[in-house]
Scaffold this motif. Structure first.
Motif, PDB file in Angstrom:
ATOM      1  N   PHE A 133       0.807  -1.206   0.000  1.00 56.60           N
ATOM      2  CA  PHE A 133       0.000   0.000   0.000  1.00 56.60           C
ATOM      3  C   PHE A 133       0.852   1.273   0.000  1.00 56.60           C
ATOM      4  O   PHE A 133       0.336   2.358   0.181  1.00 56.60           O
ATOM      5  CB  PHE A 133      -0.935   0.005   1.216  1.00 56.60           C
ATOM      6  CG  PHE A 133      -1.776  -1.234   1.311  1.00 56.60           C
ATOM      7  CD1 PHE A 133      -2.870  -1.414   0.478  1.00 56.60           C
ATOM      8  CD2 PHE A 133      -1.458  -2.237   2.215  1.00 56.60           C
ATOM      9  CE1 PHE A 133      -3.644  -2.563   0.558  1.00 56.60           C
ATOM     10  CE2 PHE A 133      -2.227  -3.393   2.301  1.00 56.60           C
ATOM     11  CZ  PHE A 133      -3.316  -3.561   1.466  1.00 56.60           C
ATOM     12  N   VAL A 134       2.182   1.115  -0.178  1.00 58.65           N
ATOM     13  CA  VAL A 134       3.115   2.242  -0.145  1.00 58.65           C
ATOM     14  C   VAL A 134       3.772   2.376  -1.508  1.00 58.65           C
ATOM     15  O   VAL A 134       4.284   1.397  -2.057  1.00 58.65           O
ATOM     16  CB  VAL A 134       4.193   2.026   0.947  1.00 58.65           C
ATOM     17  CG1 VAL A 134       5.204   3.156   0.944  1.00 58.65           C
ATOM     18  CG2 VAL A 134       3.541   1.879   2.311  1.00 58.65           C
ATOM     19  N   ASP A 135       3.763   3.588  -2.046  1.00 58.62           N
ATOM     20  CA  ASP A 135       4.365   3.835  -3.359  1.00 58.62           C
ATOM     21  C   ASP A 135       5.819   4.275  -3.282  1.00 58.62           C
ATOM     22  O   ASP A 135       6.625   3.912  -4.130  1.00 58.62           O
ATOM     23  CB  ASP A 135       3.562   4.897  -4.121  1.00 58.62           C
ATOM     24  CG  ASP A 135       2.165   4.412  -4.452  1.00 58.62           C
ATOM     25  OD1 ASP A 135       1.998   3.210  -4.753  1.00 58.62           O
ATOM     26  OD2 ASP A 135       1.231   5.241  -4.405  1.00 58.62           O
ATOM     27  N   ASP A 136       6.179   5.065  -2.280  1.00 60.08           N
ATOM     28  CA  ASP A 136       7.529   5.610  -2.157  1.00 60.08           C
ATOM     29  C   ASP A 136       8.522   4.483  -1.850  1.00 60.08           C
ATOM     30  O   ASP A 136       8.348   3.719  -0.899  1.00 60.08           O
ATOM     31  CB  ASP A 136       7.546   6.669  -1.055  1.00 60.08           C
ATOM     32  CG  ASP A 136       8.818   7.488  -1.024  1.00 60.08           C
ATOM     33  OD1 ASP A 136       9.834   7.059  -1.602  1.00 60.08           O
ATOM     34  OD2 ASP A 136       8.796   8.566  -0.409  1.00 60.08           O
ATOM     35  N   LYS A 137       9.583   4.388  -2.648  1.00 62.75           N
ATOM     36  CA  LYS A 137      10.529   3.264  -2.604  1.00 62.75           C
ATOM     37  C   LYS A 137      11.180   3.063  -1.237  1.00 62.75           C
ATOM     38  O   LYS A 137      11.206   1.947  -0.717  1.00 62.75           O
ATOM     39  CB  LYS A 137      11.604   3.472  -3.667  1.00 62.75           C
ATOM     40  CG  LYS A 137      12.631   2.378  -3.724  1.00 62.75           C
ATOM     41  CD  LYS A 137      13.701   2.694  -4.770  1.00 62.75           C
ATOM     42  CE  LYS A 137      14.789   1.659  -4.739  1.00 62.75           C
ATOM     43  NZ  LYS A 137      16.061   2.175  -4.296  1.00 62.75           N
TER      44      LYS A 137
END
Length: 113
Positions: free
Chosen positions: A27-31
């Motif tokens: 649910f997290v986009d930031d690498k």
């Protein structure tokens, strides 16, 4: 075009909620924060440890924020009311991922890892 009705998402069961907590990085986009949640060295991946994830669900049930209907976890008014007063940032899994990332950086800086 076909006319139809929308359906709400399926309710969580204890098992599916545990899996969502374990794989919260989905649910997290930031690498970088995503990688912090996937780091098995710090806490077995995801949010919390396997034991604390189960404990959180039990506390939600005991505190009557959710109830079990068969195998499904269903929110009740108290739980829904709590969500409306909690800061949107605290409801966001990316916030948890950033906290984990900062925790990991702090441990590295202090030679704890």
């Amino acid at each position: 075009m076909r006319k139809g009705e929308t359906k709400p998402p399926k309710s969580f069961t204890e098992a599916t909620l545990l899996a969502a907590m374990e794989h919260a990085s989905r649910f997290v986009d930031d690498k970088d924060p995503k990688e912090a949640l996937d780091d098995d060295e710090s806490h077995s991946g995801g949010i919390g440890t396997p034991a604390t994830r189960a404990e959180v669900i039990e506390k939600l049930i005991q505190s009557e924020y959710v109830k079990l209907k068969g195998k499904q976890l269903r929110s009740i008014l108290t739980g829904r009311s709590l969500i409306t007063v909690v800061s949107p940032e605290l409801r966001n899994v990316e916030y948890t991922a950033r906290m984990e990332q900062n925790y990991r950086r702090s441990n590295v800086a202090n030679g704890l890892r």
